[in-house]
Motif scaffolding. Structure first.
Motif, PDB file in Angstrom:
ATOM      1  N   UNK A 220      -3.907  -3.345   0.703  1.00 42.39           N
ATOM      2  CA  UNK A 220      -2.529  -3.164   0.447  1.00 42.39           C
ATOM      3  C   UNK A 220      -2.135  -1.848  -0.001  1.00 42.39           C
ATOM      4  N   UNK A 221      -3.268  -0.850  -0.201  1.00 41.63           N
ATOM      5  CA  UNK A 221      -2.858   0.389  -0.407  1.00 41.63           C
ATOM      6  C   UNK A 221      -2.453   0.894   0.835  1.00 41.63           C
ATOM      7  N   UNK A 222      -3.145   0.831   2.120  1.00 35.63           N
ATOM      8  CA  UNK A 222      -3.240   0.928   3.290  1.00 35.63           C
ATOM      9  C   UNK A 222      -1.670   0.646   4.027  1.00 35.63           C
ATOM     10  N   UNK A 223      -1.365  -0.711   3.468  1.00 37.31           N
ATOM     11  CA  UNK A 223      -0.091  -1.216   4.050  1.00 37.31           C
ATOM     12  C   UNK A 223       1.056  -0.493   3.378  1.00 37.31           C
ATOM     13  N   UNK A 224       0.782   0.092   2.158  1.00 36.48           N
ATOM     14  CA  UNK A 224       2.107   0.880   1.428  1.00 36.48           C
ATOM     15  C   UNK A 224       2.308   2.070   2.195  1.00 36.48           C
ATOM     16  N   UNK A 225       1.074   2.767   2.428  1.00 37.94           N
ATOM     17  CA  UNK A 225       1.031   3.973   3.139  1.00 37.94           C
ATOM     18  C   UNK A 225       1.756   4.050   4.487  1.00 37.94           C
ATOM     19  N   UNK A 226       1.467   2.809   5.250  1.00 40.02           N
ATOM     20  CA  UNK A 226       1.977   2.684   6.494  1.00 40.02           C
ATOM     21  C   UNK A 226       3.703   2.444   6.496  1.00 40.02           C
ATOM     22  N   UNK A 227       3.784   1.829   5.318  1.00 42.20           N
ATOM     23  CA  UNK A 227       5.407   1.282   5.122  1.00 42.20           C
ATOM     24  C   UNK A 227       6.005   2.673   4.501  1.00 42.20           C
ATOM     25  N   UNK A 228       5.386   3.781   4.405  1.00 45.77           N
ATOM     26  CA  UNK A 228       6.324   4.955   4.080  1.00 45.77           C
ATOM     27  C   UNK A 228       6.223   5.443   2.487  1.00 45.77           C
ATOM     28  N   UNK A 229       5.156   4.966   1.735  1.00 48.47           N
ATOM     29  CA  UNK A 229       4.969   5.333   0.605  1.00 48.47           C
ATOM     30  C   UNK A 229       4.585   6.768   0.321  1.00 48.47           C
ATOM     31  N   UNK A 230       5.273   7.593  -0.063  1.00 50.19           N
ATOM     32  CA  UNK A 230       4.737   9.181  -0.109  1.00 50.19           C
ATOM     33  C   UNK A 230       3.600   9.336  -0.704  1.00 50.19           C
ATOM     34  N   UNK A 231       2.797  10.222  -0.219  1.00 49.53           N
ATOM     35  CA  UNK A 231       1.338  10.712  -0.908  1.00 49.53           C
ATOM     36  C   UNK A 231       1.233  12.200  -0.689  1.00 49.53           C
ATOM     37  N   UNK A 232       0.879  12.764  -1.999  1.00 47.94           N
ATOM     38  CA  UNK A 232       0.518  14.044  -1.915  1.00 47.94           C
ATOM     39  C   UNK A 232      -0.901  14.343  -2.317  1.00 47.94           C
ATOM     40  N   UNK A 233      -1.708  14.979  -1.323  1.00 48.16           N
ATOM     41  CA  UNK A 233      -2.957  15.578  -1.875  1.00 48.16           C
ATOM     42  C   UNK A 233      -3.075  16.861  -2.513  1.00 48.16           C
ATOM     43  N   UNK A 234      -3.573  17.048  -3.392  1.00 45.80           N
ATOM     44  CA  UNK A 234      -3.508  18.529  -4.254  1.00 45.80           C
ATOM     45  C   UNK A 234      -5.118  18.702  -4.319  1.00 45.80           C
TER      46      UNK A 234
END
Length: 299
Positions: A220-234
């Protein structure tokens, strides 16, 4: 604001909440409650105390409502001892209890180190509950991937956290653990180091093993990312615990909206050692996420 609307909370508020299974969750918030919210989750063996300096930052407080909580098995939260007490759904329920208690509206989750795994729980059981994710040298989820993301140094130290028959081994492991998090431990105030060390002492060997070995499903995390959930890596180039490039490699195929920022020379606690740069990057991302979510926002 309508005259009958409740006045926004200002200043620090602390609460001890009850999760769905009755486990106590310690949480706190600081700032104006009518600002967009950022929820901070600490790393392995620590507590929300690691955010103390950040929660005084005037630039953050001017724009955002800052909330943190101690994960179950850590700090001032409850420490249930059974494997089933660390199910992914319960970690999502802990987050939901915090959101409800502080009346948050789809906050951005900032997960440092092991705290990053909470985003996976949220996406699995609370769809659309967050507006974005920030992994601060963070693990995206538990499981075999942790062995490719963590450095050999920290992997080699973990048995010291699990030890039940060697007090000296356990204590020296935790002292060294504090030092390897920092850029320059010899010049870090002892009040900071001892406060953080005290947090690790609150976690027993059984707790340490349970929180690291709990099971998660990243679908579900992957699905959210593919659906456009923004992610910032610091990430930080001198991090002794996490390999930032491995984190990026792990999440990049699944997040369409991905930003990556590396703090050059930064430590695992770059939010403390390089606070100004960290805050600048976090504010820029949060402004973008919230302005996109709320048309007409002045952020």
């Amino acid at each position: 604001m309508p005259s009958n609307a409740p006045a926004p909370r200002v200043g620090e508020v602390q609460k001890v909440l009850r999760s769905s299974d009755g486990t106590e969750i310690f949480a706190r918030a600081v700032g104006r409650s009518d600002n967009p919210s950022l929820v901070f989750v600490h790393g392995f063996a620590f507590s929300g105390m690691v955010w103390d300096e950040l929660f005084k930052d005037k630039n953050l407080l001017r724009e955002f409502y800052l909330v943190s909580y101690d994960m179950r098995g850590h700090g001032r939260s409850g420490k249930p001892k059974r494997e089933k007490d660390h199910a992914s759904r319960l970690y999502a329920d802990d987050f939901a209890a915090v959101v409800k208690a502080f009346n948050l509206k789809s906050p951005i989750l900032i997960g440092w180190s092991l705290g990053g795994t909470v985003a996976c729980d949220i996406c699995a059981y609370l769809p659309k509950a967050i507006s974005g994710i920030v992994y601060v040298a963070g693990f995206p989820y538990t499981g075999p991937v942790m062995n490719t993301i963590a450095t050999p140094k920290i992997l080699g130290m973990l048995p010291g956290f699990y030890s039940t028959d060697d007090v000296v081994y356990s204590a020296t492991t935790k002292i060294e653990f504090i030092d390897i998090n920092l850029k320059d431990p010899s010049n870090t105030p002892v009040s900071i180091k001892w406060a953080w060390l005290g947090g690790t002492v609150m976690q027993g060997p059984a707790d340490s093993l349970l929180v690291v070995s709990r099971v998660q499903d990243p679908e579900k995390l992957h699905q959210a990312g593919l659906a456009g959930l923004p992610l910032l890596l610091i990430n930080a180039s001198a991090d002794k615990l996490i390999q930032g490039d491995a984190v990026e490699k792990t999440v990049k195929p699944y997040f369409k909206d991905l930003e990556v920022h590396t703090v050059e020379g930064g430590s695992h606690v770059m939010f403390y050692d390089d606070q100004e740069e960290f805050v600048q990057v976090l504010r820029r991302f949060a402004r973008r996420v919230y302005s996109r979510k709320l048309p007409g926002s002045k952020l």
